[in-house]
Design an enzyme around this catalytic site. Sequence first.
Site, PDB file in Angstrom:
ATOM      1  N   LEU A 154     -24.694 -23.794 -12.478  1.00 34.85           N
ATOM      2  CA  LEU A 154     -24.682 -25.241 -12.725  1.00 34.85           C
ATOM      3  C   LEU A 154     -23.318 -25.802 -12.322  1.00 34.85           C
ATOM      4  O   LEU A 154     -22.290 -25.258 -12.724  1.00 34.85           O
ATOM      5  CB  LEU A 154     -24.916 -25.545 -14.211  1.00 34.85           C
ATOM      6  N   HIS A 155     -23.330 -26.872 -11.532  1.00 32.65           N
ATOM      7  CA  HIS A 155     -22.041 -27.488 -11.195  1.00 32.65           C
ATOM      8  C   HIS A 155     -22.127 -28.985 -10.921  1.00 32.65           C
ATOM      9  O   HIS A 155     -21.109 -29.651 -10.826  1.00 32.65           O
ATOM     10  CB  HIS A 155     -21.413 -26.792  -9.976  1.00 32.65           C
ATOM     11  N   ARG A 156     -23.333 -29.538 -10.803  1.00 32.15           N
ATOM     12  CA  ARG A 156     -23.440 -30.947 -10.426  1.00 32.15           C
ATOM     13  C   ARG A 156     -23.096 -31.859 -11.606  1.00 32.15           C
ATOM     14  O   ARG A 156     -23.447 -31.576 -12.752  1.00 32.15           O
ATOM     15  CB  ARG A 156     -24.839 -31.259  -9.904  1.00 32.15           C
TER      16      ARG A 156
ATOM     17  N   ARG B 225     -15.544 -26.211 -12.041  1.00 32.34           N
ATOM     18  CA  ARG B 225     -15.839 -27.530 -12.608  1.00 32.34           C
ATOM     19  C   ARG B 225     -16.540 -27.407 -13.962  1.00 32.34           C
ATOM     20  O   ARG B 225     -16.236 -28.112 -14.921  1.00 32.34           O
ATOM     21  CB  ARG B 225     -16.730 -28.302 -11.622  1.00 32.34           C
TER      22      ARG B 225
END
Length: 365
Positions: free
Chosen positions: A210-212, A245
């Site tokens: 997950l990074h968005r 992030r």
Amino acid sequence: MIQIDLIAGARPNFMKISPIIDAIKAASSDGKGITFRLIHTGQHYDKNMSGSFFEQLGIPEPDVNLGAGGGSQAEQTAAIMVGYEKLLLDTAKPDLCLVVGDVTSTMACAISAQKLHVKVAHVEAGIRSGDWSMPEEINRMVTDSITNYYFTTSEVANTNLKNSGVGEDRIFFVGNTMIDTLLKHRSRFQKPEIWDQLKLEKGKYLVMTLHRPANVDQEEKLKDLIQKIVDHTLDLPLVFPVHPRTKKMLQNIGISHDRLHMIDPLGYLEFNYLVEKAKAVVTDSGGITEETTVMGIPCMTLRDNTERPETITQGTNELLGTDPKAIPPAMEKLFSGSWKTGQVPHLWDGKTAGRIVNVLLEKLG
């Protein structure tokens, strides 16, 4: 002699540029007049996010590193544009600037090149999510508006370009260079340390990425997503290589579970070793949906849209959206054995880079 600048700046770029380097070298060895200069913009400067990829994929040391580093979208774009413009002014200009994918480096170098009258080729042109809240969508649209040669991965991308006014004579449906890399290195995938540490078994764990911003920038949303995934994956381990992030947000949330294993980002060969043997992958990455489609691994995408619809219509991917409530029924479908098998899209055959180089030789020779 055709001189080409190859632009790479972030982790996804390296997978896409590697086979093009190989294809140019092969053409040169075959007596064709073509050479390249590899330019690393420095957009990703964490070793796990870029350095190891050069080693694992056999990419040569960059001829130039612009050292752009981090910062906001605007700061990063500006640093790359200034760096590449200076390079073009200070050295012999190439015949072509070749950019790949949809990261900031792609758009920034395309703009600098065109303003100095250097032609641009865009590999993975024409893909669209329709979501202007994603920086990548802006990058794609800007890059495609100033490109000379468009190399596409699907008929959907071809249609998108034609609908925006691009002439068919500039669109080349060649396939997917990321799959060139996957197929070339598949036999070399490396078992990561986490495999033995957790005593993982094929088909008995899930991989998560997950990074968005839509998923990770709101603490409660991220916590709810992860909790829902943990609650509905039976007793299987969840291996979660954490993007820098996302790591910052997770430190604030304080979520933990004995089946949730948060680890540092993995190298290309280690990560795909895990993916190939997983029960399924939960992600918000576009590229991973392509790799899971080729490897036949069920994939759940936590996004409201995708720029790679062929991974859904033909592949093993399903778009769940970003609402955590979509996770339980998807997991039920997976564990009941009714997930679709999918097929590999046309021209995702490992020979894309060779087709690209042949077009360049024809157009620039």
